[in-house]
Design a protein around this motif. Sequence first.
Motif, PDB file in Angstrom:
ATOM      1  N   LEU A  63      10.770  -4.558  -8.815  1.00  0.00           N
ATOM      2  CA  LEU A  63      11.769  -5.251  -9.625  1.00  0.00           C
ATOM      3  C   LEU A  63      12.767  -4.289 -10.254  1.00  0.00           C
ATOM      4  O   LEU A  63      13.747  -4.713 -10.834  1.00  0.00           O
ATOM      5  N   GLY A  64      12.527  -3.013 -10.107  1.00  0.00           N
ATOM      6  CA  GLY A  64      13.471  -1.999 -10.571  1.00  0.00           C
ATOM      7  C   GLY A  64      14.216  -1.423  -9.382  1.00  0.00           C
ATOM      8  O   GLY A  64      13.972  -1.758  -8.229  1.00  0.00           O
ATOM      9  N   SER A  65      15.175  -0.545  -9.661  1.00  0.00           N
ATOM     10  CA  SER A  65      15.921   0.104  -8.577  1.00  0.00           C
ATOM     11  C   SER A  65      15.258   1.442  -8.280  1.00  0.00           C
ATOM     12  O   SER A  65      15.323   2.371  -9.079  1.00  0.00           O
ATOM     13  N   TRP A  66      14.614   1.549  -7.150  1.00  0.00           N
ATOM     14  CA  TRP A  66      13.794   2.713  -6.817  1.00  0.00           C
ATOM     15  C   TRP A  66      14.472   3.638  -5.846  1.00  0.00           C
ATOM     16  O   TRP A  66      14.955   3.219  -4.805  1.00  0.00           O
ATOM     17  N   ALA A  67      14.515   4.858  -6.077  1.00  0.00           N
ATOM     18  CA  ALA A  67      14.614   6.005  -5.190  1.00  0.00           C
ATOM     19  C   ALA A  67      15.371   5.795  -3.889  1.00  0.00           C
ATOM     20  O   ALA A  67      14.961   6.302  -2.870  1.00  0.00           O
ATOM     21  N   HIS A  68      16.403   5.053  -3.919  1.00  0.00           N
ATOM     22  CA  HIS A  68      17.216   4.841  -2.723  1.00  0.00           C
ATOM     23  C   HIS A  68      16.387   4.337  -1.550  1.00  0.00           C
ATOM     24  O   HIS A  68      16.602   4.719  -0.406  1.00  0.00           O
ATOM     25  N   GLY A  69      15.403   3.534  -1.814  1.00  0.00           N
ATOM     26  CA  GLY A  69      14.622   2.897  -0.755  1.00  0.00           C
ATOM     27  C   GLY A  69      13.361   3.608  -0.339  1.00  0.00           C
ATOM     28  O   GLY A  69      12.608   3.079   0.465  1.00  0.00           O
ATOM     29  N   SER A  70      13.081   4.780  -0.852  1.00  0.00           N
ATOM     30  CA  SER A  70      11.881   5.489  -0.402  1.00  0.00           C
ATOM     31  C   SER A  70      10.615   4.765  -0.846  1.00  0.00           C
ATOM     32  O   SER A  70       9.658   4.656  -0.085  1.00  0.00           O
ATOM     33  N   PHE A  71      10.584   4.272  -2.070  1.00  0.00           N
ATOM     34  CA  PHE A  71       9.418   3.543  -2.571  1.00  0.00           C
ATOM     35  C   PHE A  71       9.162   2.306  -1.729  1.00  0.00           C
ATOM     36  O   PHE A  71       8.027   2.024  -1.343  1.00  0.00           O
ATOM     37  N   GLU A  72      10.228   1.582  -1.420  1.00  0.00           N
ATOM     38  CA  GLU A  72      10.085   0.378  -0.610  1.00  0.00           C
ATOM     39  C   GLU A  72       9.645   0.715   0.807  1.00  0.00           C
ATOM     40  O   GLU A  72       8.847  -0.004   1.401  1.00  0.00           O
ATOM     41  N   PHE A  73      10.138   1.816   1.349  1.00  0.00           N
ATOM     42  CA  PHE A  73       9.848   2.175   2.733  1.00  0.00           C
ATOM     43  C   PHE A  73       8.365   2.441   2.968  1.00  0.00           C
ATOM     44  O   PHE A  73       7.736   1.826   3.817  1.00  0.00           O
ATOM     45  N   TYR A  74       7.776   3.369   2.224  1.00  0.00           N
ATOM     46  CA  TYR A  74       6.380   3.698   2.505  1.00  0.00           C
ATOM     47  C   TYR A  74       5.432   2.596   2.061  1.00  0.00           C
ATOM     48  O   TYR A  74       4.380   2.412   2.659  1.00  0.00           O
ATOM     49  N   ASN A  75       5.807   1.821   1.043  1.00  0.00           N
ATOM     50  CA  ASN A  75       4.960   0.691   0.664  1.00  0.00           C
ATOM     51  C   ASN A  75       5.056  -0.441   1.679  1.00  0.00           C
ATOM     52  O   ASN A  75       4.073  -1.136   1.934  1.00  0.00           O
ATOM     53  N   PHE A  76       6.234  -0.621   2.278  1.00  0.00           N
ATOM     54  CA  PHE A  76       6.371  -1.605   3.348  1.00  0.00           C
ATOM     55  C   PHE A  76       5.516  -1.202   4.552  1.00  0.00           C
ATOM     56  O   PHE A  76       4.829  -2.041   5.141  1.00  0.00           O
ATOM     57  N   LEU A  77       5.534   0.079   4.904  1.00  0.00           N
ATOM     58  CA  LEU A  77       4.683   0.548   6.002  1.00  0.00           C
ATOM     59  C   LEU A  77       3.205   0.340   5.690  1.00  0.00           C
ATOM     60  O   LEU A  77       2.415  -0.034   6.562  1.00  0.00           O
ATOM     61  N   PHE A  78       2.822   0.578   4.435  1.00  0.00           N
ATOM     62  CA  PHE A  78       1.433   0.381   4.041  1.00  0.00           C
ATOM     63  C   PHE A  78       1.032  -1.085   4.159  1.00  0.00           C
ATOM     64  O   PHE A  78      -0.044  -1.405   4.675  1.00  0.00           O
ATOM     65  N   LEU A  79       1.887  -1.994   3.698  1.00  0.00           N
ATOM     66  CA  LEU A  79       1.553  -3.414   3.789  1.00  0.00           C
ATOM     67  C   LEU A  79       1.499  -3.886   5.239  1.00  0.00           C
ATOM     68  O   LEU A  79       0.633  -4.698   5.600  1.00  0.00           O
ATOM     69  N   ILE A  80       2.372  -3.388   6.088  1.00  0.00           N
ATOM     70  CA  ILE A  80       2.313  -3.725   7.519  1.00  0.00           C
ATOM     71  C   ILE A  80       1.005  -3.220   8.118  1.00  0.00           C
ATOM     72  O   ILE A  80       0.350  -3.921   8.893  1.00  0.00           O
ATOM     73  N   ALA A  81       0.597  -2.007   7.757  1.00  0.00           N
ATOM     74  CA  ALA A  81      -0.672  -1.471   8.254  1.00  0.00           C
ATOM     75  C   ALA A  81      -1.852  -2.296   7.745  1.00  0.00           C
ATOM     76  O   ALA A  81      -2.835  -2.497   8.466  1.00  0.00           O
ATOM     77  N   MET A  82      -1.764  -2.800   6.528  1.00  0.00           N
ATOM     78  CA  MET A  82      -2.839  -3.652   6.001  1.00  0.00           C
ATOM     79  C   MET A  82      -2.894  -4.986   6.737  1.00  0.00           C
ATOM     80  O   MET A  82      -3.980  -5.492   7.039  1.00  0.00           O
TER      81      MET A  82
END
Length: 159
Positions: free
Chosen positions: A31-50
């Motif tokens: 809900l915040g503005s994170w790190a130019h997408g890096s936070f979203e990127f690796y967490n998205f990969l983690f959720l896809i792997a899950m």
Amino acid sequence: MTDLNELMGSPFVRVKLVAFVHFFFISNAMLGSWAHGSFEFYNFLFLIAMFWTMHSKDSIEAVQTALVINASSIFFDLVNIIVYFHGMNGWAIAFAIINLILRPVSVALLYREFNTRGGTLQTGSVFPTSQQRSYQDIDRPTQPTPTNSQPGPNVASIF
């Protein structure tokens, strides 16, 4: 209390619990503005792997991928929280910190699932070894010749 132990002993409940808890905390942290997408990127990969781990109930590679991404996300979360702490709102940073605190627990649960599915950590599969491996020449496959068979037509003479 034994019901909780039995429930956590079930492999599919562990994976679903890890996926749901991280999904909840990651979605609130975003809900915040994170790190130019890096936070979203690796967490998205983690959720896809899950999700892959939940779908492929017997796959060792799916759990291993989720485990590696989750373990490396501890470092990535630390970097993102430290670097972007000043520009974040309190809600997002609180959920990101809680998610970071829960990551070692989920690493342990995913490692338990990895072992349950039959996975073992072998350094020889990742790093080169000095063992000699057998080589199979796929250009010239060896075929056993039958001992008591009649000779057939010579196929090589056609070409």
